[in-house]
Design an enzyme around this catalytic site. Sequence first.
Site: not given
Length: 862
Positions: A308, A304-305, A127, A270-274
């Site tokens: 998503h 949060h992730e 992203e 912080g993180a990524m919602e793959n």
Amino acid sequence: MPGQNLTRDEAAARAELVSVTSYDVVLDLTTGPKTFATTTTVRFVSTTPGAETFVDFVGDTVAAITLNGADLDPAAHWADSRITLPGLAADNELVVRATGLYTNTGEGLHRFVDPVDDEVYLYSQFEVPDSRRVYAVFEQPDLKATFAFTVTAPAHWTLVSNSPTPEPTGAGELHGIPAATWAFEATPRISSYITALVAGPYDVVRDEVASRGGTVPLAVYARKSLMQYVDADNILDCTKRGFAFFEKEFDSPYPFAKYDQIFTPEYNAGAMENAGCVTITEVYVFRSKVPDSTAERRALTILHELAHMWFGDLVTMTWWDDLWLNESFAEWASTVAQAEATEWSDAWTTFQSHEKTWAYQQDQLPSTHPVYADIKDLDDVLINFDGITYAKGGSILKQLVAHVGREPFVEGLRSYFRKHAWGNTRFADLLAEFEASSGRDLSTWSEVWLKTAGVNTLTIEVETDDAGVITAATIVQSADPAYPTLRPHRVAIGRYDLVGGALERVGRHEVDVDGERTELSELVGLAQPDLLLPNEDDLSYAKLRFDERSHATALAHAADFTESLPRSLVLGAFWELVREGELAARDFIPVLLSAAEIEQHSTVLRTILTTTKQIPSQLITSATSYTAPAHRTETLRTVADTLRELAEAAPAGSDRQFQLVTAFARVGHGDADVARIRAAFDGSRPYEGLALDQDLRWALLASLAAAGAADADEIDAELERDNTATGRERAFLARAARPTAEAKAEAWRLAVEQDGQPNSVVEALGAGFNRAQDPEALLSGYVAKYHDALLPIWESRSAAIRERFVTYFYPRSLAGPQLAAATREWMDTNPGAPAALRRLVGENLDTVLTAVRAQEADAKRD
């Protein structure tokens, strides 16, 4: 030429022309440390046979392009990140054979070598537009497809992607190393930006969770040298609570085959919602003691992730102008889940103290924009991951819940997921569901809240008779003249009295505020309380102002609230007054110190004491930037002395003690402070109950380095003790923090004059560079150098690196009229600079102008 940009209009035209069926991506990760081999087969249909379109690819070389069996010359068809595809058929097959480039900037396929054991670790970050750095792709969220990855890599590695990891097959010896091949099954139809690949000798802890759709395998991964610090039980417990909460709240089963969480190094976010393969920053692997607020933040990130997976992955925005909805929804949903399904039951206080402080700050910058932003192209997206997209949007959703009610809001969500699963939507699709479930027309509400910029201010005006009984009370709503929209607010008014030395709530009234003036008939006839708190319980998004009596009470008794949320609301209101030049910093600092003496809520305390990436420390910024220069030395001395005393008196081993010690180390200066910090560092006088772990050692050593009490040799010795990725970054920061011209020059050389430092190292160098007890002597020579470097850096570095340079190497320690003048001159003489660069520089300028305004107000206090 487009370069690496893509416009919304181009994406819409391509989506009209093309529908994608599938991607088969074959990668060879054994080809060396710089590049990898990538072959992509894309199957797609075209609505207009004979038309021309393009796919996206950013890499080293393109060796071959074959469209429907015909070869296309790469030299003629690949340029500016695009591969042109002429003469489309109704059904098409494209094969692109190319060479990709690893990065060390957290973009595309990031390659990291662990200094502990020299093992190589890879992870993807796609992203916004970086899946094209790994395979050829129609890089836009509404062209969903299935993705099947086949990856050849060193045989001892672990491979993780969106689909469950298959058993590898032997590939023999390639390039001198034993190799294996993993052939992943195709994913469901998803967007390219949430595809993922993680590869390396990661360790894993496995578990499973009962889901409405059946048992879902869970896993937590980390580097081998870090796995001993991973609190997998806690992470998995939080994840399971999130599964149960979201499946019930959304009335929808988890949509993917498994759920992996991988802690990855040198991470930009912080993180990524793959989808099914979430990557998370290693900051959340706690190898040492951290504030409770950081542990809470990790839980929030996990939730949060996970949110998503439904909102963003199952149902995805059509274009990036609805990025806010993805992130705002995840902010709201994760905070609700945290408050209602985990130990962090006061999560909304955390949200108010941190997220909304970030949002108010962002919303008052010259770069403010509506929550629903006009995203014309990819360049616009890159600068809109901000406090408005996340925190203001989440605040507005909380206000929407107050406006329509929790049950209609949740029913609207459930209907939305049922109707749009695996598809793409726009905000209007979600709004229609909320209108149907609540029976309310939300068109005007959404226009004023989502499509206009700026923050309102709510002020209570009170009139009383001689007996102190309220005869009239009004909420007055105002707005910045540049953003004059007045909005409807559902708020609560809290009445507080001093009872036995404590500020206790003695009444609460919910009201609907609309327009400039709203009469508060509920208060008429009541005795005027010691304090009236507008926006009690923080239902709405607005700055607060108090009536005269309430203002005086809050200044004198902010530490006497029995709860942290109202205290945080008051501190936030005063913080805004200081920034606006309406309250002297030297009048605010005693309030903060009194709060720091008693505050038990970890995030509220951290907001007072600690600067984060999003927001500055209220206390330290007030003392170092907002106090008039003539009084700064005295003020800093008072702050350091008080923090030193509070740290000594704090309960042994407590979160308060830890935060106060690290805050004292950050501002401590002078012989007595240095001696105390040195004694804590060498163990001759430890803080009782506080373990001298490795990260605390680095914090203390950075303080000593900034004071000139630790040299390069001592820093090198500490790095030898902690020869890890984190140790390397902390060493760079400590060296750059030393109060010598040579140290600042070396930091500048490494990050600015050289190219190739990892993203995390550039950030550490910038943080140390700006740490200066005498900034005039150390940094004034960099004002011109910084501005001269802006355009060359922007044109030559990746998005992650250039943004870090602009932000972290701005000599903000010099905040004053001279720095403001230099930055304004750059803005005036570079009107044609890229919009994203001008935005960041303009935000830097605004932080200095805010400091100048606060300094002037503080000077008038005398």
